[in-house]
Design a protein around this motif. Structure first.
Motif, PDB file in Angstrom:
ATOM      1  N   ASP A 274       0.870  -1.158   0.000  1.00  0.00           N
ATOM      2  CA  ASP A 274       0.000   0.000   0.000  1.00  0.00           C
ATOM      3  C   ASP A 274       0.920   1.224   0.000  1.00  0.00           C
ATOM      4  OD1 ASP A 274      -1.883   1.904   0.587  1.00  0.00           O
ATOM      5  OD2 ASP A 274      -2.974   0.636   1.993  1.00  0.00           O
ATOM      6  N   LEU A 275       1.175   1.779  -1.186  1.00  0.00           N
ATOM      7  CA  LEU A 275       2.229   2.797  -1.309  1.00  0.00           C
ATOM      8  C   LEU A 275       1.664   4.168  -1.626  1.00  0.00           C
ATOM      9  CD1 LEU A 275       4.428   0.628  -3.681  1.00  0.00           C
ATOM     10  CD2 LEU A 275       4.626   0.775  -1.213  1.00  0.00           C
ATOM     11  N   PRO A 276       1.989   5.163  -0.798  1.00  0.00           N
ATOM     12  CA  PRO A 276       1.516   6.517  -1.083  1.00  0.00           C
ATOM     13  C   PRO A 276       2.059   6.988  -2.426  1.00  0.00           C
ATOM     14  CG  PRO A 276       2.587   6.397   1.063  1.00  0.00           C
ATOM     15  CD  PRO A 276       2.853   5.101   0.380  1.00  0.00           C
ATOM     16  N   GLY A 277       1.239   7.712  -3.159  1.00  0.00           N
ATOM     17  CA  GLY A 277       1.685   8.160  -4.468  1.00  0.00           C
ATOM     18  C   GLY A 277       1.140   9.529  -4.797  1.00  0.00           C
ATOM     19  N   ALA A 278       1.460   9.972  -6.004  1.00  0.00           N
ATOM     20  CA  ALA A 278       1.048  11.302  -6.423  1.00  0.00           C
ATOM     21  C   ALA A 278      -0.324  11.284  -7.084  1.00  0.00           C
ATOM     22  CB  ALA A 278       2.079  11.868  -7.394  1.00  0.00           C
ATOM     23  N   GLN A 279      -0.862  10.073  -7.279  1.00  0.00           N
ATOM     24  CA  GLN A 279      -2.183  10.018  -7.924  1.00  0.00           C
ATOM     25  C   GLN A 279      -3.237  10.631  -7.013  1.00  0.00           C
ATOM     26  OE1 GLN A 279      -4.465   6.892 -10.354  1.00  0.00           O
ATOM     27  NE2 GLN A 279      -4.483   6.106  -8.283  1.00  0.00           N
ATOM     28  N   HIS A 280      -4.051  11.516  -7.577  1.00  0.00           N
ATOM     29  CA  HIS A 280      -5.091  12.118  -6.753  1.00  0.00           C
ATOM     30  C   HIS A 280      -6.405  12.195  -7.515  1.00  0.00           C
ATOM     31  CE1 HIS A 280      -2.913  15.317  -8.863  1.00  0.00           C
ATOM     32  NE2 HIS A 280      -4.046  15.979  -8.892  1.00  0.00           N
ATOM     33  N   TYR A 281      -7.455  12.259  -6.728  1.00  0.00           N
ATOM     34  CA  TYR A 281      -8.802  12.323  -7.287  1.00  0.00           C
ATOM     35  C   TYR A 281      -9.326  13.744  -7.147  1.00  0.00           C
ATOM     36  CZ  TYR A 281      -8.529   7.241  -6.981  1.00  0.00           C
ATOM     37  OH  TYR A 281      -8.156   5.939  -7.118  1.00  0.00           O
ATOM     38  N   GLY A 322      -6.703  14.950   0.847  1.00  0.00           N
ATOM     39  CA  GLY A 322      -6.373  15.995  -0.105  1.00  0.00           C
ATOM     40  C   GLY A 322      -6.783  17.348   0.447  1.00  0.00           C
ATOM     41  N   ASN A 323      -6.142  18.387  -0.063  1.00  0.00           N
ATOM     42  CA  ASN A 323      -6.429  19.714   0.469  1.00  0.00           C
ATOM     43  C   ASN A 323      -6.673  20.721  -0.653  1.00  0.00           C
ATOM     44  OD1 ASN A 323      -6.888  21.432   2.601  1.00  0.00           O
ATOM     45  ND2 ASN A 323      -4.723  22.026   2.797  1.00  0.00           N
ATOM     46  N   ASP A 324      -7.319  20.246  -1.715  1.00  0.00           N
ATOM     47  CA  ASP A 324      -7.762  21.107  -2.812  1.00  0.00           C
ATOM     48  C   ASP A 324      -6.647  21.763  -3.618  1.00  0.00           C
ATOM     49  OD1 ASP A 324     -10.246  20.316  -2.035  1.00  0.00           O
ATOM     50  OD2 ASP A 324     -10.521  22.011  -0.686  1.00  0.00           O
ATOM     51  N   HIS A 325      -5.474  21.155  -3.566  1.00  0.00           N
ATOM     52  CA  HIS A 325      -4.422  21.473  -4.521  1.00  0.00           C
ATOM     53  C   HIS A 325      -3.735  20.143  -4.841  1.00  0.00           C
ATOM     54  CE1 HIS A 325      -1.304  20.856  -1.551  1.00  0.00           C
ATOM     55  NE2 HIS A 325      -1.946  21.653  -0.721  1.00  0.00           N
ATOM     56  N   PRO A 326      -3.017  20.045  -5.961  1.00  0.00           N
ATOM     57  CA  PRO A 326      -2.529  18.733  -6.398  1.00  0.00           C
ATOM     58  C   PRO A 326      -1.126  18.377  -5.914  1.00  0.00           C
ATOM     59  CG  PRO A 326      -2.207  20.315  -8.134  1.00  0.00           C
ATOM     60  CD  PRO A 326      -2.787  21.080  -6.985  1.00  0.00           C
ATOM     61  N   VAL A 327      -0.586  19.102  -4.928  1.00  0.00           N
ATOM     62  CA  VAL A 327       0.795  18.850  -4.511  1.00  0.00           C
ATOM     63  C   VAL A 327       0.801  17.821  -3.372  1.00  0.00           C
ATOM     64  CG1 VAL A 327       2.945  19.890  -3.726  1.00  0.00           C
ATOM     65  CG2 VAL A 327       1.354  21.219  -5.130  1.00  0.00           C
ATOM     66  N   PRO A 332       8.928  18.112  -2.382  1.00  0.00           N
ATOM     67  CA  PRO A 332       9.721  19.111  -1.652  1.00  0.00           C
ATOM     68  C   PRO A 332       9.050  20.485  -1.628  1.00  0.00           C
ATOM     69  CG  PRO A 332      11.053  17.990  -3.324  1.00  0.00           C
ATOM     70  CD  PRO A 332       9.675  17.469  -3.462  1.00  0.00           C
ATOM     71  N   MET A 333       8.188  20.752  -2.588  1.00  0.00           N
ATOM     72  CA  MET A 333       7.538  22.064  -2.651  1.00  0.00           C
ATOM     73  C   MET A 333       6.202  22.080  -1.903  1.00  0.00           C
ATOM     74  SD  MET A 333       9.456  24.183  -4.088  1.00  0.00           S
ATOM     75  CE  MET A 333      11.063  23.480  -3.829  1.00  0.00           C
ATOM     76  N   PHE A 334       5.854  20.964  -1.260  1.00  0.00           N
ATOM     77  CA  PHE A 334       4.601  20.912  -0.516  1.00  0.00           C
ATOM     78  C   PHE A 334       4.679  21.861   0.669  1.00  0.00           C
ATOM     79  CE2 PHE A 334       2.281  19.141   3.152  1.00  0.00           C
ATOM     80  CZ  PHE A 334       0.994  19.073   2.634  1.00  0.00           C
ATOM     81  N   SER A 335       3.627  22.630   0.899  1.00  0.00           N
ATOM     82  CA  SER A 335       3.634  23.539   2.040  1.00  0.00           C
ATOM     83  C   SER A 335       2.747  22.971   3.147  1.00  0.00           C
ATOM     84  CB  SER A 335       3.105  24.909   1.622  1.00  0.00           C
ATOM     85  OG  SER A 335       2.832  25.662   2.781  1.00  0.00           O
ATOM     86  N   ALA A 336       3.376  22.805   4.330  1.00  0.00           N
ATOM     87  CA  ALA A 336       2.623  22.282   5.468  1.00  0.00           C
ATOM     88  C   ALA A 336       1.821  23.392   6.131  1.00  0.00           C
ATOM     89  CB  ALA A 336       3.573  21.639   6.468  1.00  0.00           C
ATOM     90  N   ASN A 337       2.013  24.626   5.657  1.00  0.00           N
ATOM     91  CA  ASN A 337       1.346  25.754   6.308  1.00  0.00           C
ATOM     92  C   ASN A 337      -0.006  26.107   5.704  1.00  0.00           C
ATOM     93  OD1 ASN A 337       3.556  25.972   7.976  1.00  0.00           O
ATOM     94  ND2 ASN A 337       4.629  27.288   6.499  1.00  0.00           N
ATOM     95  N   VAL A 420       5.930  14.637 -11.756  1.00  0.00           N
ATOM     96  CA  VAL A 420       7.106  14.404 -10.918  1.00  0.00           C
ATOM     97  C   VAL A 420       7.461  15.596 -10.026  1.00  0.00           C
ATOM     98  CG1 VAL A 420       9.521  13.724 -10.973  1.00  0.00           C
ATOM     99  CG2 VAL A 420       7.926  12.764 -12.576  1.00  0.00           C
ATOM    100  N   THR A 421       7.090  16.786 -10.431  1.00  0.00           N
ATOM    101  CA  THR A 421       7.329  17.935  -9.554  1.00  0.00           C
ATOM    102  C   THR A 421       6.042  18.755  -9.450  1.00  0.00           C
ATOM    103  OG1 THR A 421       7.955  19.416 -11.334  1.00  0.00           O
ATOM    104  CG2 THR A 421       9.733  18.133 -10.347  1.00  0.00           C
ATOM    105  N   ALA A 422       5.955  19.519  -8.377  1.00  0.00           N
ATOM    106  CA  ALA A 422       4.777  20.354  -8.160  1.00  0.00           C
ATOM    107  C   ALA A 422       4.585  21.322  -9.324  1.00  0.00           C
ATOM    108  CB  ALA A 422       4.933  21.123  -6.856  1.00  0.00           C
ATOM    109  N   GLY A 423       5.709  21.878  -9.808  1.00  0.00           N
ATOM    110  CA  GLY A 423       5.617  22.847 -10.890  1.00  0.00           C
ATOM    111  C   GLY A 423       4.982  22.246 -12.129  1.00  0.00           C
ATOM    112  N   LEU A 424       5.404  21.027 -12.478  1.00  0.00           N
ATOM    113  CA  LEU A 424       4.864  20.379 -13.680  1.00  0.00           C
ATOM    114  C   LEU A 424       3.381  20.091 -13.513  1.00  0.00           C
ATOM    115  CD1 LEU A 424       7.746  17.895 -14.506  1.00  0.00           C
ATOM    116  CD2 LEU A 424       7.186  20.043 -15.656  1.00  0.00           C
ATOM    117  N   MET A 425       2.992  19.713 -12.301  1.00  0.00           N
ATOM    118  CA  MET A 425       1.591  19.391 -12.059  1.00  0.00           C
ATOM    119  C   MET A 425       0.722  20.634 -12.194  1.00  0.00           C
ATOM    120  SD  MET A 425      -0.526  16.981 -11.463  1.00  0.00           S
ATOM    121  CE  MET A 425      -2.147  17.623 -11.915  1.00  0.00           C
TER     122      MET A 425
END
Lengths: 517, 327
Positions: A274-281, A322-327, A332-337, A420-425
């Motif tokens: 069960d592996l966390p990934g970048a796929q999101h709904y 999810g928090n209504d953005h795709p990151v 590394p560019m994810f903001s915890a704030n 692969v990166t937040a910017g590309l997404m």
């Protein structure tokens, strides 16, 4: 099955001139190094994989790949320029190092020397240029064509050096080259031949049914390609896949069902992954049409959904909120704030009233949008009732969903594999001119900030900019992102070695897996 | 006189067969027309279905042009039918491969599965039907009817999963999937295909058993059977020589219908067992709006029905002269 997480930092200094930060702050880890398992992988055996997504139209041309069956076959015969590691970091594959000029417009990739194709030819820059241009040509049918939108030129600037020029600076560019469709084949070769530099040589390929391959004895990558031969079977039905595993007809399957899989989970003869990934709904709301023009209605929807309830009841907890953005949280560019949008019927009611909308909100769903979309919508309707919001759920056929419903209806369901990166997404779906801007949310200030962030070399400053970008989407954007879905796999317990990369998970299963006994 | 009568009979039979064959061809033509229109009415087009939801507009436009998708429906249909009349089924829009090629792999697999299922289902059903008729309203009859009706009432995928659970996972006698390759030997192929074939047998047997039983029962009360019994003929001979030949017409009809179902109704079973046959090809092609492949598969399905019905009619006519000599 233990997941190997290569923790050692690369043997090589990847990026010359201190430009390490250019690749999302991630240093490459050498493939296969630092394996957690005590013993070195055992060689030998015949590995059988049961994967979903086989269809009669499958061809070996990598430009056509879109499902797990072909993605795994692709990485059995071929390699890309860049690979992703256990934490999503970029790892050199056929390119050993890359660097750019300060404008981040010109990228130079140094290629690995002495790599042989299955037909005996030595890999050169010309092969790479040819393979990339296969997707980029004006009449290309490749699904990867969109990746090259900002590419101006791809040139061989040496025997083992490729220079790629972009129209605007992009620190994320090497990340694009991790795409599974960008496999390298010989210059003037047939993209349908399946001849590459990969760990296995194809012996047989039957569209939508199976492929077999035996180990490429001269494979250049050390610590990979352990089994003698691999057989990749297309098993599209989830119950059939699970039976195949339980009947030990295959050693590894993709996408078992979390609910139906209880027997496999409990059984010590099998391993559940069960592996966390970048796929999101996403439940995209179109900001250019009524009723979602009004930001308050969008916020009402964001507060009216109990994501935790959806995650536990529909996905058995296999995912991240999810928090209504795709990151994703590991980027590394994810903001915890960014504060979490949690279920709040009072706030939902408040924003709903302020939006001035009356009557039901129509939501169009099918499990083609994402698996579990219909059930999610049903739960959503219940949650919203407590905020006195009426959501009318329309179940629509899966057939033709992407052309008739998605981006046509103001409120529907869609999945994203992630980038692969937040910017590309963000670039792929949230900028004004993005072809897949499914929410039709268009903010010039967002586009400008993203462009600025993508050519910013200072990591700290980029992080701040990305925080602002995530905040903008969180507050104003049209995407309701309930969750990031984990990738599920199951295997017999005598098979191990999968590198749990959050992107393109298990695509390289053929070269990573090995038998423990 | 007698010879002449036989000749006229044969001639009439041939004429009737030819007539039906022509009607069959006309039906095929209408079927192809309907399918073509129906598929083109479906939302979405091949280009979008093929390139997925993240395709660029330029790629879509290029593909549409390449596949002649911009041409009007009637033009595309004429183009296609002209090809078919020249024996060319065309190429698959989605994979660019020759359709004849695709079919040459899938069709034999489906026919093999259907034949195996038929080889199990037809003799079994006839036998059980006769046994039921002979023991009508007694325990054996009730038992046979009951079991047959229950097994046919369950959806096929359920029966299939049940068989997989018991015979593949618990007992491990058979594989849970059918892995068929072109070079799989006959014995292994039969072994791999047995579970799907049994599933299909269970799905179709009830219909055939009930029909056989009903036809025989209705005959058993007729005067000539009574006569045969009174003559003291053994029950076996009464059934096989006197009753069965007269029941063959209706039974042949039902058998034909069910045989056709074995070819065209295997979609679910093929999916559950991951069996590489026509059903899977058909589903893929509809999902991708690959009209030429859908057309080709439909033509095969329609021809199967028409051919089998024709055969049933001929059998009915041969075994029952009244069909050819209407009063």
């Amino acid at each position: 099955m233990a997941i190997e997480r290569p923790d050692s930092i690369s043997r090589r200094q990847l990026l010359a001139r201190g430009a390490a930060a250019l690749v999302g702050g991630a240093l490459g880890a050498s493939p296969g190094a630092g394996a957690v398992s005590a013993s070195s992988p055992r060689r030998g055996g015949h590995l059988k994989l049961g994967l979903e997504g086989g269809a009669q139209e499958n061809v070996l041309d990598p430009g056509t790949y879109s499902t797990q069956f072909m993605q795994v076959i692709g990485y059995a015969w071929g390699n890309g320029l860049v690979e992703t590691g256990a934490r999503g970091e970029l790892v050199p594959e056929l390119a050993v190092e890359w660097s750019s000029d300060p404008s981040v417009k010109t990228w130079v990739f140094k290629l690995r020397r002495g790599v042989l194709f299955h037909n005996g030819k030595t890999l050169t820059a010309a092969d790479v240029v040819y393979s990339l241009n296969h997707h980029r040509n004006a009449n290309s049918r490749s699904l990867a064509r969109g990746l090259f939108k900002e590419v101006v030129a791809i040139e061989a600037t040496g025997e083992s050096e490729v220079t790629i020029t972009l129209s605007s600076g992009n620190v994320d560019f090497p990340g694009l080259l991790t795409d599974y469709r960008l496999l390298v084949f010989p210059e003037h070769g047939d993209p349908n031949a399946g001849i590459g530099t990969g760990p296995f040589q194809l012996e047989r390929f039957e569209a939508g049914v199976m492929a077999t391959a035996r180990r490429n004895e001269g494979y250049w990558k050390s610590g990979r390609a352990h089994v003698d031969s691999v057989e990749i079977l297309a098993i599209n039905d989830v119950v059939a896949r699970q039976s195949a595993l339980r009947g030990r007809l295959v050693h590894f399957i993709s996408r078992p069902d979390p609910k139906l899989g209880a027997l496999i989970r409990r059984d010590p003869r099998f391993t559940w992954l069960d592996l966390p990934g970048a796929q999101h709904y996403v439940l995209p709301m179109r900001c250019d049409v009524e009723p979602f023009r009004h930001k308050d209605l969008r916020l009402a929807m964001k507060y009216a959904l109990d994501r935790a309830d959806v995650l536990s009841r529909i996905y058995s907890g296999s995912g991240q909120l999810g928090n209504d953005h795709p990151v994703p949280a590991f980027d590394p560019m994810f903001s915890a704030n960014v504060p979490l949008h949690s279920y709040d019927p009072d706030k939902a009611r408040f924003h709903f009233a302020r939006s001035g909308h009356s009557g039901p909100v129509h939501l169009y769903v099918s499990d083609a949008g994402f698996s579990g979309a219909t059930e999610t919508a049903t739960l959503f309707k219940e949650h919203a009732t407590r905020a006195q919001i009426d959501i009318e759920v329309h179940r629509v056929p899966a057939d033709g969903y992407w052309s008739a419903i998605w981006r046509r209806k103001p409120f529907c369901a869609a999945y994203w594999g992630g980038r692969v990166t937040a910017g590309l997404m963000l670039q792929a779906a949230y900028t004004t001119d993005a072809a897949d801007n499914e929410t039709c949310w268009r903010r010039p200030e967002f586009d400008a900030l993203l462009r600025q962030a993508q050519s910013e070399l200072d990591t700290q400053r980029r992080k701040e900019m990305f925080h602002d970008l995530q905040m903008m989407l969180w507050e104003d954007g049209g995407a309701l992102v309930p969750l990031f879905a984990n990738r599920l796999y199951a295997s017999t317990s005598n098979v191990t070695g999968l590198v749990g990369s959050p992107y393109f998970t298990a695509f390289r299963a053929a070269e990573q897996l090995y038998f423990t006994g | 006189m007698r010879v002449q009568g036989k000749w006229a009979f044969l001639q009439r039979g041939l004429r009737a067969t030819a007539q039906r064959a022509l009607l069959g061809l006309a039906t095929l033509f209408v079927v192809s027309l309907i399918i073509f229109l129906a598929v083109s009415l479906l939302p979405g087009d091949t280009a979008e279905a093929l390139l997925g939801h993240d395709a660029t507009p330029e790629a879509l436009a290029a593909l549409r042009q390449q596949l002649l998708l911009d041409a009007p429906v009637q033009v595309r249909y004429l183009h296609w039918i002209a090809g078919v009349l020249h024996g060319n089924l065309g190429t698959s829009l989605s994979s660019g491969r020759q359709i004849a090629d695709l079919l040459s792999q899938r069709l034999p697999n489906t026919l093999f599965l259907a034949s195996l299922a038929a080889a199990l289902a037809v003799p079994l059903s006839l036998w059980l039907g006769i046994v039921s008729a002979l023991h009508r309203n007694r325990l054996a009859d009730r038992l046979i009817s009951g079991v047959a009706l229950v097994s046919t009432s369950f959806p096929e995928f359920f029966v299939a999963y049940l068989l997989i659970m018991v015979f593949a996972l618990k007992l491990a006698w058979f594989p849970p999937l059918s892995i068929i390759q072109p070079d799989t030997g006959l014995l292994d192929r039969t072994y791999q295909t047995l579970l799907p074939a049994v599933t299909l047998t269970l799905a179709t047997a009830a219909h055939m058993i009930r029909m056989t039983r009903a036809s025989i029962v209705s005959l058993l009360s007729s005067p000539y059977i009574e006569m045969a019994r009174l003559k003291g003929l053994p029950a076996r001979r009464v059934i096989l020589r006197h009753a069965l030949p007269n029941a063959l017409g209706p039974i042949a009809n039902i058998v034909a219908l069910n045989l056709a179902y074995l070819v065209v109704g295997v979609v679910v079973v093929e999916t559950v067992f991951s069996y590489p046959g026509l059903g899977q090809l058909f589903i893929d092609s509809v999902a991708k709006r690959d009209i030429p492949v859908v057309q080709a598969v439909c033509l095969i399905f329609a021809s199967t029905y028409i051919l089998l019905n024709l055969t049933a009619d001929v059998i009915a006519a041969v075994t029952n002269p009244r069909v050819l000599h209407p009063r």
